[in-house]
Structures are given as C-alpha cells and as structure tokens.
Design an enzyme around this catalytic site. Structure first.
Site, short mmCIF file in Angstrom:
data_model
loop_
_atom_site.label_atom_id
_atom_site.label_comp_id
_atom_site.label_asym_id
_atom_site.label_seq_id
_atom_site.Cartn_x
_atom_site.Cartn_y
_atom_site.Cartn_z
N ARG A 94 0.96 -1.14 -0.24
CA ARG A 94 0.12 -0.34 0.59
C ARG A 94 0.78 1.25 0.12
NH1 ARG A 94 1.37 1.37 4.29
NH2 ARG A 94 1.17 3.62 3.41
N GLY A 95 -0.03 2.46 -0.23
CA GLY A 95 0.82 3.59 0.02
C GLY A 95 0.98 4.17 -1.96
N ALA A 96 0.68 4.84 -2.17
CA ALA A 96 0.90 5.53 -4.22
C ALA A 96 1.99 4.63 -4.66
CB ALA A 96 0.19 7.06 -3.61
N ASN B 161 -6.30 11.93 0.53
CA ASN B 161 -5.40 11.32 1.06
C ASN B 161 -5.94 10.25 2.42
OD1 ASN B 161 -2.04 10.20 2.54
ND2 ASN B 161 -2.42 11.63 4.68
N LYS B 162 -5.15 9.22 3.01
CA LYS B 162 -6.47 8.73 4.34
C LYS B 162 -7.38 9.78 4.60
CE LYS B 162 -5.53 4.97 4.08
NZ LYS B 162 -6.45 4.47 2.84
N ASP C 247 -3.04 10.57 -2.20
CA ASP C 247 -2.57 9.35 -3.33
C ASP C 247 -2.26 9.89 -4.63
OD1 ASP C 247 -2.89 6.44 -1.83
OD2 ASP C 247 -2.66 8.15 -0.34
N GLN D 212 -2.65 1.89 9.92
CA GLN D 212 -2.06 2.11 9.28
C GLN D 212 -0.69 3.05 9.88
OE1 GLN D 212 -4.92 2.84 7.76
NE2 GLN D 212 -4.35 1.90 5.55
N ARG E 61 -7.17 -0.71 -7.64
CA ARG E 61 -7.47 0.12 -6.66
C ARG E 61 -7.65 1.44 -7.73
NH1 ARG E 61 -4.33 1.29 -0.80
NH2 ARG E 61 -6.66 1.96 -0.34
#
Length: 359
Positions: A61-63, A261-262, A251, A210, A104
């Site tokens: 995960r993470g762009a 973002n998250k 992201d 996270q 995604r």
C-alpha cells in the site's frame, strides 16, 4: 511460499517493502503489511494475480509502492499462466496492465506506472522474448526514480522543520509506502540524518490503523520519539501541546493542489488551520494528476464494511448496521500550507504556483 521472519523494532535492517528478485524470469517480493507490526512476512509473487490481490487487500500500500508493484506485475506476465493463455507476449503484458489497473482506483501512481509500461509494450511489440527484459528495465527505472524522489523530498522538506520540532502525521507515508524513506516520513528521517532533534505524534488512522501499525513501527526502528494518538485526539493535542507542523503524504493531487489522502486527513487539516499549525503535503511529481482541477473529480475508493465493524476479525458493531467506509478524503488546496515535491516547495498552493513548479 510466504516467508515469516521476526521483526526487530530497534533497527532499520528490515527488507524493502517492494523488491524484485532475479532478472526478467525472477519474481516480486513484498512485505505483507497487513501483518505488521506483529509479524514481518515476505510474500513471493510469481504471477500477476498475486500482485493484484496484494494491492487490493493492502498487503502492499502507499501510492508510490502500488505503482512500483504494478510495474513489476506487468513483468510477471511474461511467464506463467498469463503468457501461456495469450497469443503473444505483448498481448500478455497488455492484459496484465489492464487487469492491474482494476485493483484500486484512487492512487494515481498506479495508472502513471502502468502507462509507462504500456509505452514499453507498444514500442517493443516486435521484440519477442526481449520484451520481458525491456519491461523489467522500465519497472526498475520507476523503482529507482521513486527512491531518488523520496530522498529529494526529504531534503526539501527538512528545510521547513526547525531543530526540536514536534510533528504530527496521519496514516503511513514512509519506506513501507514507497521505494525508500517515504514522503512525509522522509522529511522526518532526513531531519534525523541532519542531526535535528524531533518528536512525532502519529494518528492511529482508523479503520485499519496504518499509523499505529506501520508509521509507529518505522519511526521506532529509527529511534525517533513517537507517541500514538487516536484520530479523534488530534485537535485536542494541537490545542494543548505545541505542534510545529503536520506532514502527510498523498495519493493524488490535482492541478490546483487539492490532495487526496487517507480518510481523516481533511479533518486534520481543518484543525491545523484553526490552530495555526502549518500543514504540509509531501508527494512526488508522479502523484500529481494535472488532468484534474477540482478535488471533487478524484475517485474515492469505497472499501468493505467489515473493515469498520469487524477489523481483523474483532467484531465491534452490531450485525446488520449500515456502514460508510471511504478509504480517502480530499483536503482543499486552501488548507495546505505547502506542497513538498522532489523539485522543491510549492507555497502558496495555487494552480499557478504548481504550473510554474513543474514548468
């Protein structure tokens, strides 16, 4: 086969989050981030389907890391089941890229990396078996470019942070989310490299924690003093304790500077604005989507309701209850003090400043 190991939180010697092993006939190795910090397990991906599943389920995960993993996933199309069921290696690669793009929707780095792989496919259609080598070379280039960008982001961002600063961050934007060092955490790691004393408040980042599981783990490995707080505590901490800056990743960022973002980042930015705390977004140029202006145009991923009502199998809510579970929110440019990229700092955050930054 997956390979379990025991994490050591006092060192920074853990394997890379994304790593290609071997040459064009090799495989992709990932850290299964759903198991951290309790277990450090390595996943060996030998086919496209395993990479897709790893992206979809947040094992990677993470762009930036998603983009890198997807690029290597296209390389895997050149051997195994995908290649066997295709009329050509080029067709196998094209099918793999299209399939990985469905994993995604929000992180633009995924589509940016797959576009680069498509360019290689189109340029090498007559290359036969050499296509695999060309695809691996491009995936490695994407990987190495991200590593360099992360370190550059850290250098530019560290200039904004005074010695002795207390910082706050949300979700995970460290080495686990990128090729190395991260984006938001790269600023912190670089401050440490420069001898600056910093401490960090890390939001837990519901519903999948996270921040508590991953960010705190990375900061602890670097021996950076870290305090975990619940997401709902961030405004109180700003009100009652001195916070010098908030630094988060992103992201997708639009041409005017709206940043996805998250989930929970937008509320954090509102609190920072009210309390006069600088709010920085750190991201590489590959995270900018210049085709979009308004943040409302960014597709927001909706995730499974079980992540909210029964995270990691622990039931927290009554059965049959309605759940709304967006994975991201969008922070308007007006709430962002500055954008930190590998090219430098964008301040103020406006469409004109961003266009000039990338000219």
């Amino acid at each position: 086969m997956n390979q379990p190991t025991t994490p050591n939180p006092t060192t920074s010697s853990s394997p890379a989050a994304v790593q290609w092993i071997g040459e064009s006939d090799g495989y992709l190795q990932l850290i299964d981030q759903t198991l951290l910090p309790g277990e450090l397990r390595l996943i060996k991906c030998h086919n496209v389907e395993t990479v897709w599943e790893a992206i979809k389920t947040l094992r990677v995960r993470g762009a930036p890391a998603i983009g890198i993993a997807a690029a290597y996933g296209v390389v895997l199309s050149q051997h195994g089941k995908t290649a066997a069921h295709s009329t050509s290696l080029a067709e196998a690669a094209t099918s793999a890229a299209k399939y990985l793009a469905t994993s995604r929707p929000t992180a633009v780095n995924l589509f940016w990396a797959l576009d680069r792989m498509d360019h290689v496919i189109n340029a090498s259609r007559a290359g036969g078996s050499e296509l695999g080598q060309a695809l691996l070379a491009e995936a490695r280039a994407i990987h190495e470019e991200d590593r360099a960008m992360c370190h550059a982001i850290g250098r530019h961002g560290a200039e904004l942070i005074p010695d002795g600063a207390t910082l706050m961050t949300h979700c995970n934007a460290g080495g686990l989310a990128t090729a190395e060092y991260g984006t938001a955490l790269s600023v912190m790691f670089t401050c440490q490299d420069q001898g600056k004393s910093i401490q960090v408040y890390a939001d837990e980042t519901r519903p999948l924690w996270q921040g508590a599981r991953l960010t705190a783990w990375e900061l602890q490995q670097r021996n950076i003093p870290t305090t975990i707080i619940c997401d709902s505590m961030s405004a109180h901490v700003m009100q009652t304790r001195k916070i010098d800056a908030v630094i988060v990743g992103a992201d997708r960022i639009t041409s005017r500077g709206d940043a996805a973002n998250k989930i929970g980042t937008y509320g954090l930015a509102v609190s920072a604005k009210f309390h006069g705390v600088p709010f920085y977004v750190a991201a590489p140029s590959s995270t900018f989507d210049m085709t979009l202006s308004d943040g409302a145009e960014i597709p927001i991923e909706q995730r499974d309701h079980q992540e909210v009502i029964a995270p990691y199998g622990q039931k927290l809510a009554p059965s049959g209850i309605d759940v709304y579970n967006p994975a991201f929110d969008v922070t308007p440019a007006e709430l962002i003090t500055a954008l930190i990229t590998e090219r430098g700092v964008v301040q103020p955050v406006t469409a004109e400043a961003i266009a000039k930054h990338f000219a």
